[in-house]
Design a protein around this motif. Structure first.
Motif, PDB file in Angstrom:
ATOM      1  N   LYS A   1     -10.333  -4.987   5.285  1.00  0.00           N
ATOM      2  CA  LYS A   1     -10.097  -3.874   6.498  1.00  0.00           C
ATOM      3  C   LYS A   1      -9.292  -2.598   5.932  1.00  0.00           C
ATOM      4  O   LYS A   1      -9.452  -1.485   6.125  1.00  0.00           O
ATOM      5  N   LYS A   2      -8.203  -3.145   5.182  1.00  0.00           N
ATOM      6  CA  LYS A   2      -7.108  -2.134   4.832  1.00  0.00           C
ATOM      7  C   LYS A   2      -6.796  -2.723   3.169  1.00  0.00           C
ATOM      8  O   LYS A   2      -6.573  -3.819   3.017  1.00  0.00           O
TER       9      LYS A   2
ATOM     10  N   ALA B   1      -5.963   7.697   7.389  1.00  0.00           N
ATOM     11  CA  ALA B   1      -7.094   6.788   6.493  1.00  0.00           C
ATOM     12  C   ALA B   1      -6.398   6.521   5.218  1.00  0.00           C
ATOM     13  O   ALA B   1      -6.565   5.460   4.755  1.00  0.00           O
TER      14      ALA B   1
ATOM     15  N   LEU C   1      -2.470   3.500   0.134  1.00  0.00           N
ATOM     16  CA  LEU C   1      -2.820   2.872   1.326  1.00  0.00           C
ATOM     17  C   LEU C   1      -3.972   3.238   1.960  1.00  0.00           C
ATOM     18  O   LEU C   1      -4.202   4.457   2.238  1.00  0.00           O
TER      19      LEU C   1
ATOM     20  N   ASP D   1      -6.877   2.539   4.963  1.00  0.00           N
ATOM     21  CA  ASP D   1      -7.557   1.775   5.937  1.00  0.00           C
ATOM     22  C   ASP D   1      -9.100   2.213   6.340  1.00  0.00           C
ATOM     23  O   ASP D   1      -9.274   3.519   6.412  1.00  0.00           O
TER      24      ASP D   1
ATOM     25  N   LYS E   1     -10.346   4.105   9.473  1.00  0.00           N
ATOM     26  CA  LYS E   1      -9.947   5.179   9.978  1.00  0.00           C
ATOM     27  C   LYS E   1     -10.738   6.488   8.962  1.00  0.00           C
ATOM     28  O   LYS E   1     -10.237   7.593   9.352  1.00  0.00           O
TER      29      LYS E   1
ATOM     30  N   GLN F   1      -4.377  -5.575   2.411  1.00  0.00           N
ATOM     31  CA  GLN F   1      -3.258  -5.456   3.061  1.00  0.00           C
ATOM     32  C   GLN F   1      -2.853  -6.249   3.996  1.00  0.00           C
ATOM     33  O   GLN F   1      -1.689  -6.724   4.204  1.00  0.00           O
TER      34      GLN F   1
END
Length: 191
Positions: A20-21, A72, A92, A94, A97, A134
């Motif tokens: 998801k991340k 995001a 990073l 996400d 988002k 992550q």
């Protein structure tokens, strides 16, 4: 176990992976250079719509704009020397988002003030991008750039794009000249 990609290869990041991340880690080494200037390589991220364009300046994430308003995409900061082992800069992402109008995330590296300093990616070695889950901190994939870029001052390293509501990774590895200004204009923004 990490998957090693070659230029042009694509892989699904989110379908069936639980990811998801991610952390997108970028790294490089500079060759010994007798030009009198240090190298300063900079990662840049462009959040693009279905037309392949950024719709506003906030869709351009770099050392002077480290975070997208949605949260995001976050650039963890500029590494001005590239010294040491591991990632030189990190992004990073996400996936949950990312705004619905964003279809692609393009990640590039430029050489700061390359023309003035007479620097190019032919003087850079061991460039790579890797994607880390992550949540588990496990490396999912790695793409080592092995091409020789003798005149290029900009490298589009990879793209993360949406296809059938899943996010995929494309190992682009495409270089061109003109610096950050050319890249910004290419993605539809004013330099």
């Amino acid at each position: 176990m990490s998957i090693n990609l070659k230029k042009g290869e694509k892989i699904n990041l989110t379908k069936g992976t639980g990811i998801k991340k991610v952390i997108v880690g970028l790294g490089w080494d500079t060759n010994k250079y007798d030009g009198g200037f240090d190298f300063d390589l900079d990662a840049s991220v462009f959040l693009l719509d279905a037309n392949g364009k950024a719709t506003s300046d906030s869709d351009f994430i770099f050392y002077n704009n480290l975070k997208h308003p949605s949260g995001a995409v976050i650039h963890t900061g500029d590494n001005k020397t590239g010294e040491g082992e591991g990632d030189d800069e990190q992004i990073l992402i996400d996936f949950e988002k990312i705004p619905s109008n964003i279809e692609k995330i393009s990640i590039a590296v430029t050489i700061h003030d390359a023309e003035t300093r007479k620097q190019n990616f032919g003087q850079v070695s061991n460039a790579f991008v890797r994607v880390i889950n992550q949540d588990t901190n496990e490396e999912y994939l790695r793409y080592d750039l092995s091409e020789d870029f003798s005149i290029e001052t900009v490298l589009v390293i990879c793209e993360i794009y949406k296809h059938n509501n899943e996010w995929k990774f494309n190992a682009v590895g495409s270089g061109f000249s003109g610096g950050l200004e050319t890249l910004v204009k290419n993605y539809g923004l004013d330099a």
